[in-house]
Design an enzyme around this catalytic site. Structure first.
Site, mmCIF file in Angstrom:
data_model
loop_
_atom_site.group_PDB
_atom_site.id
_atom_site.type_symbol
_atom_site.label_atom_id
_atom_site.label_comp_id
_atom_site.label_asym_id
_atom_site.label_seq_id
_atom_site.Cartn_x
_atom_site.Cartn_y
_atom_site.Cartn_z
ATOM 1 N N ASN A 9 0.863 -1.181 0.000
ATOM 2 C CA ASN A 9 0.000 0.000 0.000
ATOM 3 C C ASN A 9 0.901 1.234 0.000
ATOM 4 O O ASN A 9 1.503 1.568 1.019
ATOM 5 C CB ASN A 9 -0.893 -0.031 1.257
ATOM 6 C CG ASN A 9 -1.766 1.203 1.371
ATOM 7 O OD1 ASN A 9 -1.831 2.031 0.462
ATOM 8 N ND2 ASN A 9 -2.453 1.335 2.506
ATOM 9 N N LYS A 11 0.100 4.240 -0.291
ATOM 10 C CA LYS A 11 -0.566 5.405 0.333
ATOM 11 C C LYS A 11 -0.358 6.671 -0.522
ATOM 12 O O LYS A 11 -0.302 6.583 -1.737
ATOM 13 C CB LYS A 11 -0.078 5.588 1.771
ATOM 14 C CG LYS A 11 -0.265 4.326 2.613
ATOM 15 C CD LYS A 11 -0.149 4.582 4.072
ATOM 16 C CE LYS A 11 -0.206 3.249 4.823
ATOM 17 N NZ LYS A 11 -0.221 3.400 6.263
ATOM 18 N N HIS A 96 -9.777 0.673 5.470
ATOM 19 C CA HIS A 96 -8.469 0.936 6.089
ATOM 20 C C HIS A 96 -8.688 1.887 7.275
ATOM 21 O O HIS A 96 -9.494 2.807 7.201
ATOM 22 C CB HIS A 96 -7.516 1.550 5.064
ATOM 23 C CG HIS A 96 -6.096 1.578 5.542
ATOM 24 N ND1 HIS A 96 -5.646 2.496 6.468
ATOM 25 C CD2 HIS A 96 -5.042 0.775 5.250
ATOM 26 C CE1 HIS A 96 -4.362 2.256 6.714
ATOM 27 N NE2 HIS A 96 -3.974 1.219 5.999
ATOM 28 N N GLU A 98 -7.055 4.304 8.322
ATOM 29 C CA GLU A 98 -6.858 5.726 8.028
ATOM 30 C C GLU A 98 -8.115 6.326 7.419
ATOM 31 O O GLU A 98 -8.446 7.481 7.651
ATOM 32 C CB GLU A 98 -5.631 5.908 7.107
ATOM 33 C CG GLU A 98 -4.337 5.689 7.877
ATOM 34 C CD GLU A 98 -3.166 5.214 7.046
ATOM 35 O OE1 GLU A 98 -3.215 5.309 5.804
ATOM 36 O OE2 GLU A 98 -2.190 4.720 7.649
ATOM 37 N N GLU A 168 -5.493 -5.600 10.779
ATOM 38 C CA GLU A 168 -4.532 -4.511 10.950
ATOM 39 C C GLU A 168 -4.806 -3.793 12.266
ATOM 40 O O GLU A 168 -5.605 -2.849 12.305
ATOM 41 C CB GLU A 168 -4.672 -3.507 9.801
ATOM 42 C CG GLU A 168 -4.328 -4.051 8.439
ATOM 43 C CD GLU A 168 -3.719 -2.971 7.561
ATOM 44 O OE1 GLU A 168 -2.609 -3.188 7.079
ATOM 45 O OE2 GLU A 168 -4.342 -1.914 7.389
ATOM 46 N N GLY A 174 2.140 1.819 10.963
ATOM 47 C CA GLY A 174 3.055 2.951 10.833
ATOM 48 C C GLY A 174 3.827 3.279 12.103
ATOM 49 O O GLY A 174 4.484 4.310 12.182
ATOM 50 N N SER A 213 3.198 -2.568 10.426
ATOM 51 C CA SER A 213 4.662 -2.566 10.605
ATOM 52 C C SER A 213 5.322 -3.869 10.195
ATOM 53 O O SER A 213 6.265 -4.336 10.847
ATOM 54 C CB SER A 213 5.020 -2.208 12.062
ATOM 55 O OG SER A 213 4.578 -0.895 12.353
ATOM 56 N N GLY A 234 2.612 -1.345 4.409
ATOM 57 C CA GLY A 234 2.607 0.084 4.117
ATOM 58 C C GLY A 234 4.018 0.578 3.867
ATOM 59 O O GLY A 234 4.577 0.404 2.782
ATOM 60 N N GLY A 235 4.631 1.175 4.891
ATOM 61 C CA GLY A 235 5.944 1.813 4.765
ATOM 62 C C GLY A 235 6.986 0.981 4.029
ATOM 63 O O GLY A 235 7.670 1.485 3.142
#
Ligand code: PEP
Length: 252
Positions: A9, A11, A96, A98, A168, A174, A213, A234-235
């Site tokens: 993802n 983002k 999600h 967010e 999640e 994150g 993470s 993600g990251g």
């Protein structure tokens, strides 16, 4: 046997140039990822079309980070499920955390988006997960089941049996602090058993992936758990080498 699935993802990061660089690097590295691992990326909407063109000769699959709850019409700024399907998108992330926290998306809105994706032949990736406060108060099970049952109440169990559910925990997204493999497995096992009990004898092909993470350094241990079928990353998905290492760990 379910193929494992790793989804990156991206983002709201990067530019057209960095998106193209990233997809080219992934494309080159995909040869070292076992064939039975499905790999998808979810670029920002503006970059998707170019990323699809650049990766059309690979087995990389495309995902969208969001979809409209509306079917068609005067809905300024939205992107419909049929538009996504039309350009070759396979998966769409719904619910999600967010989107739930920053844009106020309720379980009902998420269920509507899930339904739109399903009826357009996209595979929804339903995100569920508790906050730190909810975990500490002992509400983890209640929260994730309420989020999952919102979908069953809206369109029944069948669409979920071929979808993807991403556990999640909000506190792990994150933050660098992943859930432990045992914490993740506990929730995945719960989700799997509820899907089985609701399945009315139909095959449960739902892939349960973990997000929060995930990195090259913790992915192998997570994939060692019986009910973890992959990861939503993600990251770490913005770094091709790191992401490809996670994909390779899924093959072990
Ligand atoms: C996510 O946003 O879905 C996610 C899992 O992010 P990260 O891997 O950065 O925690």
């Amino acid at each position: 046997m379910r193929n494992r699935l790793i989804v990156g993802n991206w983002k709201m990061h990067g530019s057209m140039a960095t998106a193209v660089d990233l997809i080219m690097e992934l494309e080159q590295g995909m040869e070292s990822v076992p064939e039975n691992i499905d790999v998808a990326v979810a670029p920002p909407f503006l970059h998707i079309d170019e990323v699809i063109r650049r990766s059309s000769n690979t087995r990389l699959l495309m995902a969208a980070q969001n979809v409209s709850a509306f079917e068609v019409g005067a809905v300024t700024g939205e992107v419909s499920s049929t538009m996504l399907a039309d350009i070759g998108i396979r998966f769409v992330i719904v619910g999600h955390s967010e989107r739930r926290s920053l844009f106020g998306e309720s379980n009902e809105t998420v269920a509507e988006k899930f339904a739109r994706a399903y009826f357009s032949d996209l595979t929804p990736i339903l995100c569920v997960g508790e906050t730190q406060e909810q975990r500490e108060a002992g509400f983890t099970e209640d929260v994730v089941l309420e989020q999952m049952y919102a979908i069953i109440d809206r369109i029944g169990i069948k669409p979920l049996l071929n979808a993807v559910v991403a556990y999640e925990p909000v506190w792990a997204i994150g933050t660098g602090a992943s859930a432990s493999p045992e914490q993740a497995q506990e929730v995945h096992a719960l989700l799997r058993s509820k899907l089985a009990s609701e399945s009315e004898g139909q095959t449960v092909a739902t892939r349960l992936i973990y997000g929060g993470s995930v990195k090259a350094s913790n992915s192998a241990a997570l994939f060692g758990q019986a009910d973890i079928d992959g990861a939503l990353v993600g990251g770490a998905s913005l770094d091709a080498k790191e992401f490809l290492t996670i994909c390779k760990h899924a093959g072990k």
